[in-house]
Design a protein around this motif. Sequence first.
Motif, PDB file in Angstrom:
ATOM      1  N   UNK A 221      52.257   4.686  67.043  1.00 14.38           N
ATOM      2  CA  UNK A 221      51.228   5.344  66.008  1.00 14.38           C
ATOM      3  C   UNK A 221      50.967   6.798  66.416  1.00 14.38           C
ATOM      4  N   UNK A 222      51.376   7.287  67.519  1.00 16.04           N
ATOM      5  CA  UNK A 222      51.289   8.628  68.007  1.00 16.04           C
ATOM      6  C   UNK A 222      52.446   9.246  68.312  1.00 16.04           C
ATOM      7  N   UNK A 223      53.250   9.666  67.450  1.00 22.35           N
ATOM      8  CA  UNK A 223      54.503  10.327  67.746  1.00 22.35           C
ATOM      9  C   UNK A 223      54.486  11.811  68.536  1.00 22.35           C
ATOM     10  N   UNK A 224      53.375  12.251  68.767  1.00 20.90           N
ATOM     11  CA  UNK A 224      52.993  13.573  69.591  1.00 20.90           C
ATOM     12  C   UNK A 224      53.204  13.179  71.132  1.00 20.90           C
ATOM     13  N   UNK A 225      52.954  11.735  71.483  1.00 20.29           N
ATOM     14  CA  UNK A 225      53.108  11.279  72.955  1.00 20.29           C
ATOM     15  C   UNK A 225      54.154  11.050  73.224  1.00 20.29           C
ATOM     16  N   UNK A 226      55.265  10.867  72.451  1.00 25.46           N
ATOM     17  CA  UNK A 226      56.695  10.655  72.726  1.00 25.46           C
ATOM     18  C   UNK A 226      57.457  11.887  73.712  1.00 25.46           C
ATOM     19  N   UNK A 227      56.538  12.983  73.456  1.00 27.34           N
ATOM     20  CA  UNK A 227      57.137  14.165  74.302  1.00 27.34           C
ATOM     21  C   UNK A 227      57.008  13.737  75.821  1.00 27.34           C
ATOM     22  N   UNK A 228      55.901  12.905  76.170  1.00 24.70           N
ATOM     23  CA  UNK A 228      55.723  12.647  77.436  1.00 24.70           C
ATOM     24  C   UNK A 228      56.121  11.250  78.125  1.00 24.70           C
ATOM     25  N   UNK A 229      57.268  10.937  77.244  1.00 24.14           N
ATOM     26  CA  UNK A 229      57.617   9.289  77.516  1.00 24.14           C
ATOM     27  C   UNK A 229      58.672   9.915  78.682  1.00 24.14           C
ATOM     28  N   UNK A 312      59.020  22.901  72.247  1.00 21.73           N
ATOM     29  CA  UNK A 312      58.835  23.762  71.134  1.00 21.73           C
ATOM     30  C   UNK A 312      57.582  23.480  70.412  1.00 21.73           C
ATOM     31  N   UNK A 313      56.759  22.567  70.522  1.00 20.59           N
ATOM     32  CA  UNK A 313      55.516  22.199  70.143  1.00 20.59           C
ATOM     33  C   UNK A 313      54.267  22.543  70.943  1.00 20.59           C
ATOM     34  N   UNK A 314      54.523  23.578  71.778  1.00 20.97           N
ATOM     35  CA  UNK A 314      53.408  23.988  72.608  1.00 20.97           C
ATOM     36  C   UNK A 314      52.569  24.784  71.710  1.00 20.97           C
ATOM     37  N   UNK A 315      51.217  24.914  71.901  1.00 20.51           N
ATOM     38  CA  UNK A 315      50.344  25.664  70.991  1.00 20.51           C
ATOM     39  C   UNK A 315      49.881  24.939  69.763  1.00 20.51           C
ATOM     40  N   UNK A 316      50.522  23.834  69.424  1.00 24.34           N
ATOM     41  CA  UNK A 316      50.249  22.969  68.138  1.00 24.34           C
ATOM     42  C   UNK A 316      49.020  22.297  68.444  1.00 24.34           C
ATOM     43  N   UNK A 317      48.101  21.904  67.460  1.00 22.55           N
ATOM     44  CA  UNK A 317      47.050  20.939  67.703  1.00 22.55           C
ATOM     45  C   UNK A 317      47.947  19.507  67.845  1.00 22.55           C
ATOM     46  N   UNK A 318      47.347  18.348  68.186  1.00 20.08           N
ATOM     47  CA  UNK A 318      47.841  17.286  68.223  1.00 20.08           C
ATOM     48  C   UNK A 318      48.308  16.683  67.095  1.00 20.08           C
ATOM     49  N   UNK A 319      47.556  17.133  65.919  1.00 23.99           N
ATOM     50  CA  UNK A 319      48.004  16.603  64.496  1.00 23.99           C
ATOM     51  C   UNK A 319      49.011  17.274  63.972  1.00 23.99           C
ATOM     52  N   UNK A 320      48.903  18.549  64.027  1.00 18.24           N
ATOM     53  CA  UNK A 320      49.921  19.587  63.586  1.00 18.24           C
ATOM     54  C   UNK A 320      51.312  19.207  64.420  1.00 18.24           C
ATOM     55  N   UNK A 321      51.300  18.799  65.596  1.00 20.65           N
ATOM     56  CA  UNK A 321      52.612  18.365  66.349  1.00 20.65           C
ATOM     57  C   UNK A 321      53.103  17.362  65.562  1.00 20.65           C
ATOM     58  N   UNK A 322      52.120  16.235  65.475  1.00 21.23           N
ATOM     59  CA  UNK A 322      52.646  14.881  64.758  1.00 21.23           C
ATOM     60  C   UNK A 322      53.395  15.148  63.768  1.00 21.23           C
ATOM     61  N   UNK A 323      52.773  16.095  62.708  1.00 17.56           N
ATOM     62  CA  UNK A 323      53.547  16.225  61.322  1.00 17.56           C
ATOM     63  C   UNK A 323      54.650  16.813  61.525  1.00 17.56           C
ATOM     64  N   UNK A 324      54.928  17.978  62.704  1.00 15.97           N
ATOM     65  CA  UNK A 324      56.194  18.718  62.773  1.00 15.97           C
ATOM     66  C   UNK A 324      57.282  17.431  63.449  1.00 15.97           C
ATOM     67  N   UNK A 325      56.853  17.019  64.474  1.00 18.83           N
ATOM     68  CA  UNK A 325      57.667  15.883  65.146  1.00 18.83           C
ATOM     69  C   UNK A 325      58.228  15.091  64.188  1.00 18.83           C
ATOM     70  N   UNK A 326      57.485  14.108  63.183  1.00 16.10           N
ATOM     71  CA  UNK A 326      57.861  13.456  62.418  1.00 16.10           C
ATOM     72  C   UNK A 326      58.935  14.116  61.371  1.00 16.10           C
ATOM     73  N   UNK A 327      58.559  15.331  60.791  1.00 13.30           N
ATOM     74  CA  UNK A 327      59.632  16.345  59.987  1.00 13.30           C
ATOM     75  C   UNK A 327      60.939  16.364  60.880  1.00 13.30           C
ATOM     76  N   UNK A 328      60.972  16.774  62.030  1.00 14.36           N
ATOM     77  CA  UNK A 328      62.121  17.158  62.808  1.00 14.36           C
ATOM     78  C   UNK A 328      62.896  15.623  63.017  1.00 14.36           C
ATOM     79  N   UNK A 329      62.196  14.590  63.532  1.00 12.66           N
ATOM     80  CA  UNK A 329      62.787  13.339  63.593  1.00 12.66           C
ATOM     81  C   UNK A 329      63.628  13.049  62.504  1.00 12.66           C
TER      82      UNK A 329
END
Length: 880
Positions: A221-229, A312-329
């Motif tokens: 439910x939190x794709x932004x955390x996958x960066x820390x898997x 590449x997502x450094x500086x984004x808010x967690x919710x901005x990062x989520x949107x971009x991560x989903x888009x990139x995936x």
Amino acid sequence: MNEETNLPTKYQPADVEKGRYQQWLSQDLFKASGDKSAAPYSIVIPPPNVTGKLHLGHAWDTTLQDIIIRQKRMQGYDTLWLPGMDHAGIATQAKVEERLREEGVSRYDLGREKFLEKTWEWKEEYAGHIRDQWAKLGLSLDYSRERFTLDSGLSAAVRKVFVTLYKKGLIYRGEYIINWDPQAKTALSDIEVIHKDVEGAFYHIAYPLADGSGNVEIATTRPETMLGDTAVAVHPEDERYQHLIGKTVILPLMDREIPIIADEYVDMDFGTGVVKITPAHDPNDFEVGNRHDLPRVNVMNDDASMNEQAGAYAGMTRFEARKQIVKDLDAQGLLLNIEKMIHSVGHSERTGVIVEPRLSTQWFVKMKPLAEKAVANQHTDNAVSFYPPRFSQTFTQWMENVHDWVISRQLWWGHQIPAWYHKDTGELYVGEEAPHDIENWVQDEDVLDTWFSSALWPFSTMGWPDEQAADYQRYFPTNTLVTGYDIIFFWVSRMIFQSLEFTDQRPFERVLIHGLIRAEDGRKMSKSLGNGVDPMDVIDQYGADALRWFLSNGSSPGQDMRFSHEKMEAAWNFINKIWNASRFVLMNAADMTVSDIDLTGDRNVADQWILTRLNDTIQAVTHLSERFEFGEVGRVLYNFIWDDFCDWYIEMSKEVLYGEDDTQKQLTKSILVYTLDQILRLLHPIMPFVTEEIWQKLPHEGASIMTASYPVADESLTNQKAAEGMETLKDLIRAVRNIRAEVNTPLSKPITLLIKTSNDTVKSFLTENVTYINRFCNPEKVVIDHELDAPETAMSAVIKGGEIFLPLEGLINLEEEISRLEKELAKWNGEVKRVQGKLANQKFVANAPEQVVAAERAKEQDYLEKQAAVQERLQQLRKM
């Protein structure tokens, strides 16, 4: 007596309440007496936060406490109601920072010292507002003992507790997953997190196997955390993935190789049976990571924006990062599916933002040994009694499942943690005082959770850790705590285990738990809904006494209540009824002094009845108050005051007051004054202002009703036989008036009244008291006999001890009378069935108090007599 004995013609609460509180204060009436010959009774106020106005919940909570303390004071106890306020770390700092932002500065611009000066200014300002509101409510607080959770005495207690627990190994510092508030930038305990259902999604993502043989599917439910898997996991017994254990996958978007591990934490039956492991951002993953020695990669800053570990997502808010991560995936063909869902997400109780589980180094309290001691104590004579008792189970269940308590907060406002780090060696020093070579040390910048200091409230406010302090010796443990069920976990539980740990005593004997005040439609009051009610506005409209009556009268332990303007109107009307009754008494007793009040003499049936009912009321109110059944207290008082005293006795007293017998007049005046005095004393804990106003104009001794003795039933004034006779008389008068109303015959028109009594005793009683029948029924002719023949055409009614008939030729329709009696018979049939069903219940008969069962048997007899009389009358009419 006061020189001015007359009350104004209309009850005006603003006039009654004006200046009275300051008068009480100037007389030192709120202070604990310290009288060693009296038993002590103490309550500590749940300290409100210095963040703004008090709400209706505070008004309810403090009104109940004031009722208890005022009653105990009148009963002769040495009462202490200790006031105080809580610094409310997160909430107050947020308010002050908000004000600073409006001024164009931040706390960092000011620095810690200057910021704390601003916060103390805030505290003084809002503490004044709170005291003004306490005064408006009429709270009898001992201000000479007022405390604040950051005052020097309480700060010393906090340091003592912290250092002691640390030395016992019950406070430790460690790196754990905690609840993080990204707005307040501080850790939160579990109970400061409110879970709300929000719209979200399961994002199904393909993690490619490093050997190129395929991929595994995970859902998050939190794709932004996958960066820390740092791993993916499967269950060791899951046959689908046995061949993959020990292999690696490529972490999408980060191009980092991470292992596939086996751990029993994984639920084989949920989703694909493969889960991502992010030890720095999930509490369960943290534990898995510890078992498998996985690295911890924190990808977020304090404000929940993405840090340099997020690539590449450094500086984004967690919710901005989520949107971009989903888009990139999706662009890389690794986003398999988005499954919309409603799920429960933690929000900060203080700021309302979504909480982020986050790896952090914090201070913790090891809860297991403290919780075990608290649970064990509930099985001893030192146990805390909960009202209602069911909340004892709520308390013990929570304590049995409690987690370690994170107590450090990343704030400036609060008790700074008494721990120092050596600037050169990094050595840790924990102590009540700073190191002697302070220039070589730096203090931990964090402060303690607000609840850490308020957990010590019952004993730190009494002077602890000085166990020889006079107040600690006399007033601790306290007697009663009053609070809402919503903070049993936050506060009640913590006070109990800290008190047991540091004083070996429970902090209070009893806890009265009340519910929440809801809006008229039953919804919770909130700023967002705009349905909150300011108690000060209610007081301006109806008066403090009316609000207090409403809050106590609608009170049932443990239950929520709804605010109602209609009930507020009813409360004002009740006080107005008391006011008008008091005006009548004062006008008729204007020349009386205390020495003139004499209840001896030839008391008539009305006198004997009202004094008997007064005794019954005193006993019931005292008993119900001990059980905190204030709603029932209100019902008993209302019925006695409105019905018995105002509607019946005052009206009956006019028969004497307007007569010629001066001796009887003096006795009636004495009974009026005495009964009103006792009523005011019973009411005073609930309605302090109006009772003081009226009492001061009655013949009295003493400076205030507040220190007058609380009523005690005087059995020498009780006459149950007269009381039973009076009930017959009242029944008769009501029945006649009801019949008059039914056939539209005004009271001014004389009637013939025939009374058929069930025996000679009733006949004799009614004959002796025929003057009341004449006054209230206005008959031109009265016949009282137990062998009376009923007329053929008459209105009739069954009363206690007989029947009445009103011959009304030309005013009655025979068919309508039969129809009316058939309805009455149905009513008595229903009552007989109900009471007999109750008495047939063996559990009720075996378990109910003896007097309750006896009362039901008496009702059964009464209903059976009325049923038989109506049946007989119907038979007579049907023969006509």
